[in-house]
Write an enzyme that holds these catalytic residues in place. Sequence first.
Site, mmCIF file in Angstrom:
data_model
loop_
_atom_site.group_PDB
_atom_site.id
_atom_site.type_symbol
_atom_site.label_atom_id
_atom_site.label_comp_id
_atom_site.label_asym_id
_atom_site.label_seq_id
_atom_site.Cartn_x
_atom_site.Cartn_y
_atom_site.Cartn_z
ATOM 1 N N LYS B 79 45.616 52.172 36.359
ATOM 2 C CA LYS B 79 46.070 50.844 37.108
ATOM 3 C C LYS B 79 47.182 50.150 36.421
ATOM 4 O O LYS B 79 47.440 50.329 35.434
ATOM 5 C CB LYS B 79 44.936 49.643 36.971
ATOM 6 C CG LYS B 79 45.176 48.527 38.000
ATOM 7 C CD LYS B 79 43.657 47.660 37.630
ATOM 8 C CE LYS B 79 43.882 46.357 38.452
ATOM 9 N NZ LYS B 79 42.612 45.564 38.206
ATOM 10 N N SER B 154 40.796 43.805 42.867
ATOM 11 C CA SER B 154 42.147 44.223 42.605
ATOM 12 C C SER B 154 42.427 45.670 42.222
ATOM 13 O O SER B 154 43.748 45.764 42.448
ATOM 14 C CB SER B 154 42.692 43.227 41.664
ATOM 15 O OG SER B 154 42.250 43.594 40.225
ATOM 16 N N SER B 178 36.682 43.755 39.926
ATOM 17 C CA SER B 178 37.925 44.540 40.555
ATOM 18 C C SER B 178 37.869 46.009 40.606
ATOM 19 O O SER B 178 38.682 46.476 40.736
ATOM 20 C CB SER B 178 39.138 43.851 39.678
ATOM 21 O OG SER B 178 39.493 42.806 40.406
#
Lengths: 97, 489
Positions: B79, B154, B178
């Site tokens: 990420k 997210s 997330s």
Amino acid sequence: MANQISDETIEYVGILAKLELSGEEKESARRDMEKMLDYIDTLNELDTDGVEPMSHVFPVNNVFREDVASNADNSEDTLANAPLRKGQSFVVPKTIG
Amino acid sequence: MEITRLTAVELGKKIQAKEISVREAVEASLDQIGRVETDINSYVTVDREGALKRAEQVQAQIDEGSLAGPLAGVPVAIKDNMCIKGMLTTCSSKMLYNFRPAFTAEAVVNLEKAGAVILGKTNMDEFAMGSTTETSYFGETKNPWDLRHVPGGSSGGSCAAVAAEECFFALGSDTGGSIRQPSSFCGVVGMKPTYGTVSRYGLVAYGSSLDQIGPIAKDVTDCAAVLETIASHDRKDSTSVARSSYRFTDALKDDVKGMRIGIPKDYFGEGLDPEVRDCVLGAAKVLREKGADVEEFDLKLVQYAIPAYYVIASAEASSNLSRFDGVKYGYRTEHYEGLHNMYKKSRSEGFGAEVRRRIMLGSFVLSSGYYDAYYLKALRTKAMIKQAFDQAFERYDVILAPAAPTTAPELGKSLSDPLKMYLGDIYTVSVNLAGLPGITVPAGKDAKGLPIGVQLIGDCFREDQIIRAAYTFERTREYERPQIAKEGK
């Protein structure tokens, strides 16, 4: 119970947040914040008298170590990210009159 | 052989057995990225050359016998809020459009030591603020199961990349759901460990008291193996916890006999999509049939988790994001008059709408006159929520719940009403407030063909319980791949 945020408050929060908002953005920030605060106010239904505020779920203690550098000098890698640099320094606008 | 469909652990075994070379594995991932990325947009950065070069080094170490772990040679996506030295790390924000860190996040260092090969950095909601990956400065990521839908957020890029087989596993971060929510939306397995288990050093902070890094993969075995690799006690993170054991794979047992599983009644009321409810309750039935004692209970305080979470997360965000000022790295506005004007213009132009909204709210709840009424009130509520979970875990080993009230929404439908979007975090945020571990496992699909995940929550430091329950449940069903993944070779 509807929250009403004054122009002064939005102005003040903008200063704290270091954000420059246009007239339209201020209006939408105010609407968003009023709506959120109305919702957050549901917390007032809850009796929290005598409850200690919990910032961390586990006891957090200071972690000490000897003040000895464990990494090599990587100032060049750090400075490489500077929007503006001069030699070994970051360049910023004049701060003292 | 279709390499990309293997799990990370399966691939690792084949690499050790010399059936597949590291280069073949990396090329398979890169080919799949080339094939599907224009549709899905999982990645902000793909480091093709770096990955191929690293593949040769790792292969040499495997050949000489110095790298023998389960993830040696396995391609991974990270990420884009985890720093990697020299590699673009943007947090999907204009603010960090050109930022190349001078150091690497500890979790990523641990992966590198284990021989995993980094393919690149995945798309996310800007600074991890959002539930759809639509607030990214670099465009939205699309759901591999249906390109008209969001992947969740997210960590939407990481979850979409795993589902579309553009990597063998990924790292995400979870501040209010997330990892678990996008894993549910994309039909993959995602795990948020107990707070403090994985070092946050090098993770760009959003809500420091809530943030945890965790694995996203095709199955529970991979998640346990990855967690075992990335978890460590790190003196560079003062909230890092020294755990008595890091052997998470020991919990991979197909056995829930006698396990006490609680279902919070308050999670199954208004607002929960009936298809999601039936699917999640179906998973509970499966675990009961496998020998677990399953019963309903009242968790309490459920409706207060979201308001408390948004106060605390926004407060911490407003403080954490004060470092982005256009001086040392990242975006600086072109025209300015003096220092303060430069700060304000750089921040206003560099941050997107959702980030500005949360910084404003956070600054407000921390300001004098409102601090007690909002911030301290939220911290008191957090203490009560933690206590409610403590009481629940006196009676249950695992709490079973939905991960989200619905399946993945259509693109473009969520951002116009922030409060409504926040309400979608109802089943995930309290886990962060209480510091608990949680895992999402695929449990079925809705009528539209979109995945539904079931969330299993454990007591602090009891990852073993949720891994065992998740593994046992997973063994009762086949892993399903989206069509777009099957188009690989």
